[in-house]
Design a protein around this motif. Structure first.
Motif, short mmCIF file in Angstrom:
data_model
loop_
_atom_site.label_atom_id
_atom_site.label_comp_id
_atom_site.label_asym_id
_atom_site.label_seq_id
_atom_site.Cartn_x
_atom_site.Cartn_y
_atom_site.Cartn_z
N GLN A 295 -1.11 4.97 -4.57
CA GLN A 295 -1.81 3.72 -4.86
C GLN A 295 -2.62 3.79 -6.15
O GLN A 295 -2.55 2.87 -6.98
CB GLN A 295 -2.71 3.36 -3.68
CG GLN A 295 -3.26 1.95 -3.70
CD GLN A 295 -2.21 0.92 -3.39
OE1 GLN A 295 -1.11 1.26 -2.97
NE2 GLN A 295 -2.54 -0.34 -3.61
N ASP B 134 0.86 -1.18 0.00
CA ASP B 134 0.00 0.00 0.00
C ASP B 134 0.90 1.23 0.00
O ASP B 134 1.61 1.51 0.97
CB ASP B 134 -0.91 0.01 1.23
CG ASP B 134 -1.90 1.17 1.20
OD1 ASP B 134 -1.88 1.94 0.21
OD2 ASP B 134 -2.68 1.31 2.16
N TYR B 135 0.87 1.98 -1.11
CA TYR B 135 1.74 3.14 -1.26
C TYR B 135 1.00 4.45 -1.00
O TYR B 135 1.42 5.51 -1.49
CB TYR B 135 2.35 3.15 -2.66
CG TYR B 135 3.24 1.97 -2.92
CD1 TYR B 135 4.26 1.63 -2.04
CD2 TYR B 135 3.06 1.17 -4.05
CE1 TYR B 135 5.08 0.54 -2.28
CE2 TYR B 135 3.87 0.08 -4.29
CZ TYR B 135 4.88 -0.23 -3.40
OH TYR B 135 5.69 -1.31 -3.63
#
Length: 541
Positions: free
Chosen positions: A417, A412-413
């Motif tokens: 995302q 999860d960025y």
């Protein structure tokens, strides 16, 4: 289909890249299988029977248990063959349109041992597939770093699920630059063309050594360097011989200039001479302060071609509705020296020819970074540059449509995302790795042109199997710090500054190439590389 399949296998000698080898093996066994009454499940290529084909081939109620429906299996193999032909995973050996997409000097395809010049072993050792987990880990770390610093990053933001770059603005000019520019302009004195030719003779100490006659045996003759510089001046300015002819000077007579032009003024001679200029300029102190020669940019300048020729193309935007033209794609490095170039018919995408221009340069060190404008952007182009050992750095004009690739699908960025929704498929790279190396081994020595190869790696607007592997290979996986580096203002300014060098060279070429309304007046592309106007014709030709 029985007779068709048997005839297909007998007449056409099929070959395949690594990913298409199972299809060819299944096709070669197919005539024997369909000629029998019963075919066991262990005799077919089960890996090809996927999706809805499994029910038709293995679970047909009309076929006894342990056997397969050979008719359904035949159509399954033919469907794979059709798909593989379109993706160029399977090809017809010695074919033209459907032939081998990767002619190579790498062993295993041509049977010849690789030469040291074309062997991409260094690339293989650095980026072989078994190191992909390390590269994927570095890419993940880069994403985490950018996501963490995004709230305070004024150069990059995510708006509406898309990336948006901040404007660079105009860089400040040093205070001493305006007076320095006036000083240099004051040193440029006007002079007549014959006098310029005489000055070029004194500067060209190696002209006689690098310019060999077409017959290789004729001596240069007295005053050869003066004649050579005069011809070079007339071709560069596109003005013909009339302005430099002086009948009372034997070296500048029309007959002597025509003789030198026809016998000595060839592309290979100019290439050797340019290599000497590149080597000499690199030794100047101020040039070394400009850069190390490892950053190069490629861009094209358009010329109208008013004569009938196969090597010109139409483009109303650049050449008008009634004329055709060509593009001179040249390479300039950060030491402000032209490394060479190629002539492109019409205005085709520059990215199709940049690799050819880089590999065909006249001299200088191999550049590590290749800079282009936005029009040259392509995932396949990124992959080809990466496997040949170059860092491809196009100018990012609008990053909103750029595709960001990730290797970790579970990560999860945060704000990144929604813009990092493309996954790098390492399995596709591994499946085509051998042929990707053959491509690298073919491009470097010129066994295959980058222009033709890029066209073969995509078909009907979609990449082939090998092209798709290059697209994944050319993603951020090969440069695990794309976002923290490429999106910085300093990096973007470096790209813009190098492209400004190329554009300045184009403006200079336009001013020098002023004759004949800066049009290419000859019919053949080879003549465009050495002479851009009929040099022994009147100026109204």
């Amino acid at each position: 289909m029985r007779g068709f399949v048997r005839l297909l296998v007998e007449v056409i000698d099929f070959g395949a890249v690594e990913a298409g080898a199972p299809v060819v093996q299944a096709l070669e066994r197919l005539p024997d299988l369909i000629g029998r009454k019963k075919v066991g499940a262990e005799e077919v290529a089960a890996d090809l029977v996927t999706g809805s084909w499994r029910r038709l081939v293995f679970d047909n109620r009309n076929v006894p248990h342990g056997l397969v429906d050979k008719a359904a299996y035949s159509f399954c193999v033919l469907e794979h063959l059709h798909r593989s032909l379109r993706r160029r995973d399977v090809f017809a050996k010695d074919g033209d349109r459907w032939g081998d997409p990767v002619p190579s000097c790498w062993p295993g395809r041509s049977g010849r041992p690789p030469s040291r010049r074309c062997s991409p072993l260094s690339v293989w050792r650095a980026n072989r597939p078994d190191t992909s987990p390390k590269l994927a880990s570095a890419l993940h770390a880069a994403y985490v770093q950018v996501a963490a610093g995004l709230p305070g990053n004024t150069a990059l933001e995510v708006v509406g699920g898309k990336l948006k770059l901040g404007k660079l603005g105009k860089a400040e000019e040093p205070k001493l630059m305006p007076p320095f520019r006036q000083l240099v302009n004051g040193m440029l004195a006007e002079g007549r063309l014959p006098r310029a030719a005489a000055g070029g003779r004194r500067a060209d100490g190696d002209g006689g050594r690098v310019h060999a006659h077409l017959r290789r045996r004729l001596p240069h003759g007295r005053g050869f360097t003066t004649s050579l510089c005069a011809v070079l001046l007339t071709e560069a300015c596109n003005v013909g011989f009339t302005p430099v002819i002086k009948p009372d000077v034997p070296a500048l007579s029309r007959g002597r200039l025509v003789q030198v032009d026809h016998g000595y003024f060839r592309a290979e001679n100019i290439s050797v001479a340019n290599g000497l200029f590149i080597e000499a300029q690199a030794k100047i102190d101020v040039v070394r302060a400009w850069g190390g020669g490892l950053v190069a940019s490629a861009d094209g300048v358009r010329f109208t071609v008013p004569v009938q020729t196969l090597y010109a193309g139409s483009n109303p935007r650049y050449f008008g509705l009634r004329h055709k033209g060509a593009t001179w794609l040249n390479v300039v490095h950060d030491q402000v020296m032209g490394l060479g170039g190629v002539v492109v018919p019409g205005t085709l995408r520059d990215s199709l020819f940049i690799l050819d221009a880089i590999h065909a340069r006249d001299g200088g060190p191999k550049p590590e970074t290749v800079i282009t404008d936005t029009a040259s952007y392509s995932d396949i182009v990124f992959g080809l540059f990466a496997i040949c050992g170059y860092q491809f750095s196009p100018r990012i004009a609008d990053i909103s449509d750029a595709r960001l690739w990730r290797a970790n699908t579970a990560a999860d960025y945060g704000p990144l995302q929604p813009v990092s929704n493309h996954t790098i498929r390492l399995d596709r790279i591994r499946a085509h790795w051998g042929d990707m190396l053959r491509v690298a081994g073919s491009l470097a020595p010129g066994e295959v042109r980058g222009h033709d190869l890029i066209r073969m790696l995509s078909r009907d607007g979609k990449p082939t199997g090998l092209g798709d592997a290059f697209a994944h290979y050319g993603t951020d996986l090969q440069d695990p710090a794309p976002s923290p580096v490429r999106l910085r203002r300093g990096y973007r300014r470096m790209i813009g500054a190098q492209l400004n060098v190329t554009e300045a060279r184009h403006r200079l070429a336009r001013k020098i190439f002023f004759g004949q309304r800066d049009e290419l007046g000859q019919h053949y592309r080879e003549e465009w590389r050495t002479s851009s106007a009929p040099s022994d014709w009147p100026s109204t030709a």
